[in-house]
Design a protein around this motif. Structure first.
Motif, PDB file in Angstrom:
ATOM      1  N   GLU A 114       0.831  -1.206   0.000  1.00 51.05           N
ATOM      2  CA  GLU A 114       0.000   0.000   0.000  1.00 51.05           C
ATOM      3  C   GLU A 114       0.867   1.258   0.000  1.00 51.05           C
ATOM      4  OE1 GLU A 114      -3.797   1.776   2.547  1.00 51.05           O
ATOM      5  OE2 GLU A 114      -2.428   0.362   3.506  1.00 51.05           O
ATOM      6  N   LEU A 115       1.882   1.295   0.870  1.00 51.03           N
ATOM      7  CA  LEU A 115       2.780   2.452   0.923  1.00 51.03           C
ATOM      8  C   LEU A 115       3.516   2.619  -0.402  1.00 51.03           C
ATOM      9  CD1 LEU A 115       4.290   1.952   4.486  1.00 51.03           C
ATOM     10  CD2 LEU A 115       2.744   3.790   3.785  1.00 51.03           C
ATOM     11  N   THR A 116       3.956   1.503  -0.969  1.00 50.45           N
ATOM     12  CA  THR A 116       4.652   1.543  -2.252  1.00 50.45           C
ATOM     13  C   THR A 116       3.776   2.159  -3.330  1.00 50.45           C
ATOM     14  OG1 THR A 116       6.017  -0.374  -1.705  1.00 50.45           O
ATOM     15  CG2 THR A 116       5.694   0.105  -4.040  1.00 50.45           C
ATOM     16  N   ASP A 117       2.528   1.722  -3.402  1.00 45.99           N
ATOM     17  CA  ASP A 117       1.617   2.232  -4.432  1.00 45.99           C
ATOM     18  C   ASP A 117       1.363   3.726  -4.256  1.00 45.99           C
ATOM     19  OD1 ASP A 117       1.472  -0.317  -5.474  1.00 45.99           O
ATOM     20  OD2 ASP A 117      -0.425  -0.809  -4.485  1.00 45.99           O
ATOM     21  N   ALA A 122       2.478   9.314  -6.181  1.00 43.51           N
ATOM     22  CA  ALA A 122       3.045  10.642  -5.989  1.00 43.51           C
ATOM     23  C   ALA A 122       4.167  10.911  -6.991  1.00 43.51           C
ATOM     24  CB  ALA A 122       3.567  10.787  -4.558  1.00 43.51           C
ATOM     25  N   MET A 123       4.996   9.921  -7.247  1.00 42.71           N
ATOM     26  CA  MET A 123       6.056  10.073  -8.241  1.00 42.71           C
ATOM     27  C   MET A 123       5.477  10.378  -9.612  1.00 42.71           C
ATOM     28  SD  MET A 123       9.149   7.296  -7.779  1.00 42.71           S
ATOM     29  CE  MET A 123       9.582   7.402  -9.523  1.00 42.71           C
ATOM     30  N   ALA A 124       4.471   9.610  -9.991  1.00 48.09           N
ATOM     31  CA  ALA A 124       3.871   9.779 -11.317  1.00 48.09           C
ATOM     32  C   ALA A 124       3.282  11.167 -11.489  1.00 48.09           C
ATOM     33  CB  ALA A 124       2.800   8.712 -11.535  1.00 48.09           C
ATOM     34  N   ALA A 125       2.817  11.751 -10.377  1.00 51.84           N
ATOM     35  CA  ALA A 125       2.203  13.074 -10.422  1.00 51.84           C
ATOM     36  C   ALA A 125       3.219  14.197 -10.234  1.00 51.84           C
ATOM     37  CB  ALA A 125       1.118  13.176  -9.351  1.00 51.84           C
ATOM     38  N   ASN A 133       0.359  10.990  -0.511  1.00 47.93           N
ATOM     39  CA  ASN A 133       0.359  12.118  -1.420  1.00 47.93           C
ATOM     40  C   ASN A 133       0.327  11.589  -2.847  1.00 47.93           C
ATOM     41  OD1 ASN A 133       0.786  14.372  -2.956  1.00 47.93           O
ATOM     42  ND2 ASN A 133       2.718  14.975  -1.994  1.00 47.93           N
ATOM     43  N   SER A 134      -0.823  11.523  -3.420  1.00 50.00           N
ATOM     44  CA  SER A 134      -0.962  10.989  -4.777  1.00 50.00           C
ATOM     45  C   SER A 134      -0.937  12.097  -5.813  1.00 50.00           C
ATOM     46  CB  SER A 134      -2.271  10.200  -4.903  1.00 50.00           C
ATOM     47  OG  SER A 134      -3.374  11.045  -4.651  1.00 50.00           O
ATOM     48  N   GLY A 135      -0.536  13.281  -5.371  1.00 54.44           N
ATOM     49  CA  GLY A 135      -0.445  14.385  -6.313  1.00 54.44           C
ATOM     50  C   GLY A 135      -1.684  15.263  -6.317  1.00 54.44           C
ATOM     51  N   GLN A 136      -2.649  14.976  -5.475  1.00 54.27           N
ATOM     52  CA  GLN A 136      -3.880  15.747  -5.454  1.00 54.27           C
ATOM     53  C   GLN A 136      -3.763  16.990  -4.572  1.00 54.27           C
ATOM     54  OE1 GLN A 136      -6.240  14.763  -7.600  1.00 54.27           O
ATOM     55  NE2 GLN A 136      -4.680  13.256  -8.118  1.00 54.27           N
ATOM     56  N   SER A 137      -2.768  17.017  -3.689  1.00 53.69           N
ATOM     57  CA  SER A 137      -2.616  18.157  -2.795  1.00 53.69           C
ATOM     58  C   SER A 137      -1.171  18.230  -2.367  1.00 53.69           C
ATOM     59  CB  SER A 137      -3.510  18.008  -1.560  1.00 53.69           C
ATOM     60  OG  SER A 137      -3.133  16.858  -0.832  1.00 53.69           O
ATOM     61  N   GLY A 138      -0.837  19.333  -1.714  1.00 55.09           N
ATOM     62  CA  GLY A 138       0.519  19.470  -1.197  1.00 55.09           C
ATOM     63  C   GLY A 138       1.416  20.130  -2.219  1.00 55.09           C
ATOM     64  N   GLU A 139       2.586  20.542  -1.750  1.00 52.52           N
ATOM     65  CA  GLU A 139       3.552  21.222  -2.590  1.00 52.52           C
ATOM     66  C   GLU A 139       4.469  20.218  -3.264  1.00 52.52           C
ATOM     67  OE1 GLU A 139       3.658  24.479  -3.208  1.00 52.52           O
ATOM     68  OE2 GLU A 139       1.811  24.631  -2.041  1.00 52.52           O
ATOM     69  N   PRO A 140       4.903  20.545  -4.475  1.00 55.38           N
ATOM     70  CA  PRO A 140       5.890  19.681  -5.105  1.00 55.38           C
ATOM     71  C   PRO A 140       7.141  19.626  -4.259  1.00 55.38           C
ATOM     72  CG  PRO A 140       4.965  21.234  -6.698  1.00 55.38           C
ATOM     73  CD  PRO A 140       4.486  21.651  -5.344  1.00 55.38           C
ATOM     74  N   GLY A 141       7.750  18.453  -4.215  1.00 51.49           N
ATOM     75  CA  GLY A 141       8.965  18.297  -3.423  1.00 51.49           C
ATOM     76  C   GLY A 141      10.191  18.352  -4.295  1.00 51.49           C
ATOM     77  N   ALA A 154      12.242  10.374  -3.597  1.00 54.28           N
ATOM     78  CA  ALA A 154      10.839  10.133  -3.915  1.00 54.28           C
ATOM     79  C   ALA A 154      10.347   8.759  -3.493  1.00 54.28           C
ATOM     80  CB  ALA A 154      10.615  10.305  -5.416  1.00 54.28           C
ATOM     81  N   PHE A 155      11.266   7.795  -3.355  1.00 48.30           N
ATOM     82  CA  PHE A 155      10.802   6.419  -3.190  1.00 48.30           C
ATOM     83  C   PHE A 155      11.666   5.578  -2.257  1.00 48.30           C
ATOM     84  CE2 PHE A 155      10.267   2.066  -5.226  1.00 48.30           C
ATOM     85  CZ  PHE A 155       8.985   1.858  -4.730  1.00 48.30           C
ATOM     86  N   ALA A 156      12.953   5.469  -2.552  1.00 49.98           N
ATOM     87  CA  ALA A 156      13.802   4.537  -1.803  1.00 49.98           C
ATOM     88  C   ALA A 156      13.980   4.933  -0.350  1.00 49.98           C
ATOM     89  CB  ALA A 156      15.178   4.412  -2.473  1.00 49.98           C
ATOM     90  N   PHE A 157      13.961   6.232  -0.048  1.00 50.34           N
ATOM     91  CA  PHE A 157      14.015   6.647   1.363  1.00 50.34           C
ATOM     92  C   PHE A 157      12.657   6.593   2.055  1.00 50.34           C
ATOM     93  CE2 PHE A 157      13.163  10.134   4.336  1.00 50.34           C
ATOM     94  CZ  PHE A 157      13.855   9.648   5.439  1.00 50.34           C
ATOM     95  N   PRO A 158      11.606   7.223   1.511  1.00 49.59           N
ATOM     96  CA  PRO A 158      10.353   7.276   2.276  1.00 49.59           C
ATOM     97  C   PRO A 158       9.703   5.931   2.543  1.00 49.59           C
ATOM     98  CG  PRO A 158      10.072   8.247   0.097  1.00 49.59           C
ATOM     99  CD  PRO A 158      11.529   8.049   0.285  1.00 49.59           C
TER     100      PRO A 158
END
Length: 413
Positions: A114-117, A122-125, A133-141, A154-158
């Protein structure tokens, strides 16, 4: 035998130590060195010699017992499993090992997926790597927009930091603070002093443990460890809980971050091997084991100390000496692995020492393998055109010879 100053090899050694280890191995399996930080030590670069050293009772983990010196970590945080020997190690490991069985770790798979997905969404967005964070809200990182990202941020750390924080019951909102402390603990840059790192960790963990004790039983690992009792009524003291939580937070994500990122880097740099994996994900276990052998996340095991004068493969090592077991060097020993400089996901890499050997074998190995398998398959399925970003500068490699990996991994898709 002359003392070899590894710092003299400079940035080239940090980026690719394997030719240097091969040159050392050609003249013997054990060498007197200065680490890049200037610590005098004896480095083992042969596979069989490394395997033997990892179970040699004359090479102990408790520096205080050998030299009388009390490291700042011991003073502020306490002694964890990597800093004690039997019978203390036997007692502590027995109290915590039940929480890290393969069956218990496997039960985490749905949440890891679930966390991976969520992170891949978020990466795709083009958003920062943050679960939920699926890209629907929040600031770009620090990801660089849709189609491009730093895979570490974006992925390997979080992913692993969120898993270990949830497992221990630590608020994931604190993960950036943990990342700063953890990075300085395992690959110091001077951004924080050693005192700041350990004081920060120690104070935070004491407060967290006290909060959990006051709240009563909860469904997380730290609460379980607080309540854990052995058959004889033994339980963990505050200093032991603090030290164990510290170890789990640091080791529970630092190594997995680099296992994920390195495996992806290697696959993207070897298109034929990547294509074979995409065609048959049944190869994934073998791919991960080959990555661990070829460029594992732990370059040398944490310090051991000669409790007496020791003969290591014909080399006399004086009592009190620091002994470093080269896990990465051992994985490239041609006496154990044919054509070791070739990344070959079809080989049988069993016998590598990436997770150690003996009583200090990594408790978290099943969790690291599970996270890597879920992460890498999901990433490759989600982004069929994933590639290394050709427009980036050379990688920034982690300093020192403990943790092996890069601070970033720019990719495009």
């Amino acid at each position: 035998m002359s003392v070899i100053d590894l710092s003299a090899y400079g940035a080239d050694f940090t980026a690719n130590p394997y030719p240097y280890y091969a040159a050392l191995r050609a003249s013997g399996p054990v060498h007197e060195i200065l680490t890049p930080e200037g610590v005098p030590a004896w480095l083992i670069v042969g596979h069989e010699e490394a395997r033997a050293a990892l179970v040699d009772p004359r090479l102990v983990k408790d520096v205080t017992a050998v030299t009388g010196f009390v490291p700042l970590e011991f003073e502020v945080i306490g002694r964890n499993l990597l800093g004690v020997d039997p019978p203390d190690h036997t007692r502590l490991r027995k109290l915590v090992a039940g929480e890290f069985t393969v069956r218990r770790v496997e039960a985490l798979r749905p949440r890891v997926q679930e966390l991976t997905d969520e992170l891949l969404d978020a990466m795709a967005a083009g958003k920062a790597g943050e679960p939920g964070n699926s890209g629907q809200s929040g600031e770009p990182g620090r990801t660089a927009g849709a189609g491009r990202a730093d895979l570490v941020d974006a992925f390997a750390f979080p992913l692993p930091i969120t898993v270990i924080c949830e497992l221990l019951g630590v608020p994931t909102a604190d993960r950036d603070t943990f990342r700063a402390w953890s990075n300085e603990a395992v690959a110091p840059t001077g951004a924080l002093s050693e005192r700041e790192v350990f004081d920060g960790f120690g104070g935070y963990l004491d407060a967290l443990i006290e909060d959990k004790r006051a709240a009563g039983p909860q469904d997380d690992l730290l609460s379980a460890l607080i309540a854990t009792r052995a058959e004889d009524g033994d339980r963990l003291a505050l200093s032991e809980l603090r030290a164990l939580a510290f170890l789990l937070l640091v080791a529970g994500h630092e190594t997995t971050v680099n296992l994920i990122a390195t495996t992806v880097r290697l696959l993207l740099g070897h298109p034929e091997q990547l294509a074979a994996l995409r065609a048959d994900f049944g190869l994934l276990d073998q791919v991960i084991e080959e990555s661990l052998r070829y460029d594992g996340p732990v370059e040398t095991a944490t310090y051991r100390f000669a409790a007496e004068d020791v003969d290591l493969a014909g080399t006399a090592v004086p009592a009190g000496s620091v002994v470093l077991v080269g896990l990465a060097a051992a994985g490239h020993d041609p006496a154990r692995f044919a054509d070791p400089e070739r990344f070959d996901t079809r080989r049988d890499p069993r016998g590598h020492l990436a997770f150690g050997h003996g009583i200090h074998y990594c408790l978290g190995a099943p969790l690291a393998r599970l996270e890597a398998k879920v992460a890498i398959r999901s990433l490759l399925e989600r982004f069929p055109r994933l590639a290394l970003d050709p427009a980036t500068e050379p990688y920034t490699w982690l300093p020192g010879i403990l943790i092996r990996g890069t601070r970033e991994l720019p990719v495009v898709w």
